[in-house]
Write a protein that holds these residues in place. Sequence first.
Motif, PDB file in Angstrom:
ATOM      1  N   PRO A 122       0.809  -1.222   0.000  1.00 38.37           N
ATOM      2  CA  PRO A 122       0.000   0.000   0.000  1.00 38.37           C
ATOM      3  C   PRO A 122       0.845   1.277   0.000  1.00 38.37           C
ATOM      4  O   PRO A 122       0.519   2.235  -0.701  1.00 38.37           O
ATOM      5  CB  PRO A 122      -0.831  -0.134   1.278  1.00 38.37           C
ATOM      6  N   TRP A 123       1.914   1.298   0.758  1.00 38.51           N
ATOM      7  CA  TRP A 123       2.723   2.517   0.849  1.00 38.51           C
ATOM      8  C   TRP A 123       3.403   2.812  -0.491  1.00 38.51           C
ATOM      9  O   TRP A 123       3.445   3.955  -0.933  1.00 38.51           O
ATOM     10  CB  TRP A 123       3.768   2.379   1.949  1.00 38.51           C
ATOM     11  N   TYR A 124       3.932   1.770  -1.112  1.00 38.53           N
ATOM     12  CA  TYR A 124       4.578   1.953  -2.417  1.00 38.53           C
ATOM     13  C   TYR A 124       3.555   2.462  -3.438  1.00 38.53           C
ATOM     14  O   TYR A 124       3.826   3.410  -4.187  1.00 38.53           O
ATOM     15  CB  TYR A 124       5.176   0.626  -2.877  1.00 38.53           C
ATOM     16  N   ARG A 131      11.933  -0.910   2.880  1.00 38.99           N
ATOM     17  CA  ARG A 131      12.347  -2.249   3.302  1.00 38.99           C
ATOM     18  C   ARG A 131      11.151  -3.205   3.320  1.00 38.99           C
ATOM     19  O   ARG A 131      11.247  -4.356   2.877  1.00 38.99           O
ATOM     20  CB  ARG A 131      12.999  -2.198   4.675  1.00 38.99           C
ATOM     21  N   GLY A 132      10.024  -2.714   3.826  1.00 35.70           N
ATOM     22  CA  GLY A 132       8.820  -3.536   3.841  1.00 35.70           C
ATOM     23  C   GLY A 132       8.399  -3.955   2.445  1.00 35.70           C
ATOM     24  O   GLY A 132       7.951  -5.089   2.229  1.00 35.70           O
ATOM     25  N   GLN A 133       8.546  -3.059   1.475  1.00 35.52           N
ATOM     26  CA  GLN A 133       8.197  -3.382   0.093  1.00 35.52           C
ATOM     27  C   GLN A 133       9.107  -4.477  -0.460  1.00 35.52           C
ATOM     28  O   GLN A 133       8.633  -5.422  -1.097  1.00 35.52           O
ATOM     29  CB  GLN A 133       8.284  -2.133  -0.781  1.00 35.52           C
ATOM     30  N   VAL A 134      10.388  -4.357  -0.229  1.00 35.99           N
ATOM     31  CA  VAL A 134      11.317  -5.356  -0.774  1.00 35.99           C
ATOM     32  C   VAL A 134      11.152  -6.697  -0.058  1.00 35.99           C
ATOM     33  O   VAL A 134      11.263  -7.760  -0.678  1.00 35.99           O
ATOM     34  CB  VAL A 134      12.763  -4.842  -0.709  1.00 35.99           C
ATOM     35  N   GLU A 135      10.869  -6.662   1.238  1.00 38.44           N
ATOM     36  CA  GLU A 135      10.584  -7.900   1.952  1.00 38.44           C
ATOM     37  C   GLU A 135       9.329  -8.572   1.386  1.00 38.44           C
ATOM     38  O   GLU A 135       9.271  -9.796   1.242  1.00 38.44           O
ATOM     39  CB  GLU A 135      10.414  -7.619   3.447  1.00 38.44           C
ATOM     40  N   HIS A 136       8.324  -7.755   1.067  1.00 38.70           N
ATOM     41  CA  HIS A 136       7.102  -8.292   0.468  1.00 38.70           C
ATOM     42  C   HIS A 136       7.410  -8.923  -0.888  1.00 38.70           C
ATOM     43  O   HIS A 136       6.917 -10.013  -1.203  1.00 38.70           O
ATOM     44  CB  HIS A 136       6.075  -7.170   0.300  1.00 38.70           C
ATOM     45  N   LEU A 137       8.257  -8.271  -1.674  1.00 41.70           N
ATOM     46  CA  LEU A 137       8.646  -8.807  -2.972  1.00 41.70           C
ATOM     47  C   LEU A 137       9.342 -10.154  -2.815  1.00 41.70           C
ATOM     48  O   LEU A 137       9.043 -11.111  -3.539  1.00 41.70           O
ATOM     49  CB  LEU A 137       9.576  -7.813  -3.678  1.00 41.70           C
TER      50      LEU A 137
END
Length: 280
Positions: A121-123, A180-186
């Motif tokens: 969501p943030w991205y 970081r949260g986005q890349v962890e999600h990826l």
Amino acid sequence: MPQRRAVTGRSQEPRRRFAEEVRALRAAKGVSLRQLGERLGWDWSLFGKMEKGETLGGPEVVQALDQYYGTGGALLALWELAAGDHTQFRERYRRYMALEAEAVSLWHFAVSVLPGLLQTPWYAREVLAAGGLKDAELEQQVDARMSRRELLEGPDAPPFRTILSEAVLQTPLRDAGEWRGQVEHLAEVAKRPNVSVHVLLQSAGLHGLMGIDVWYVQLSDASTVVYTEGGYEGQLIEEPAPVLRLQRAYDALRDLALSPAESRKFILRMLEETSCDPST
């Protein structure tokens, strides 16, 4: 879909006609506003405002309604008339989204931004805000984008392959923690059996898909359509010859990219070595 009503003097104004239609579709379905919100993943009050004519909602919200009610694009067409801005949701993009919902296989190349199907969501909020959206419309579009991620979930989810230019992973969010949260999600999504993620290193050099994001959709009849995006324009391509050329360009690009296993290691190594801050 309920039987279409004749356009009369009372209902010919497009915004009013749109509000009438979404109200009638929900009534015919026999669901409450709260139930509709729960099933589609939006705040139920948004649908109430749409039915009152206080807002039209965004295109992705209407697309979700179109799919839920099985209206085959008719609701989207009515929304476009009511919005009065044909640049917002062009016919080719509307058709692409309908085809995407029927996909038996999806593959994709990202030149600068993660695909919406893999965004947090943030991205999504930062990307959409950079495009000029704000306030309620921004939040509606973020919610709509999040709902589309369901395409990759469940036992019937189609296989999805994406090739991410290294530049995608070198362009962080302003908030390091959210990045970081986005890349962890990826990295987590890349573990799913129906998802393959490749990283194309900058050292791979020039290739046949420079400067454009490309979506490939394979349909149940084994045909493939392609949607390309560059800058502020998109193009839906269905003719066999150009589709074949773009498929060959994609195959050549995949040969240049890291394998899914190597790509996941690359993503995890980036998290470990840079604390997910590519600028350091």
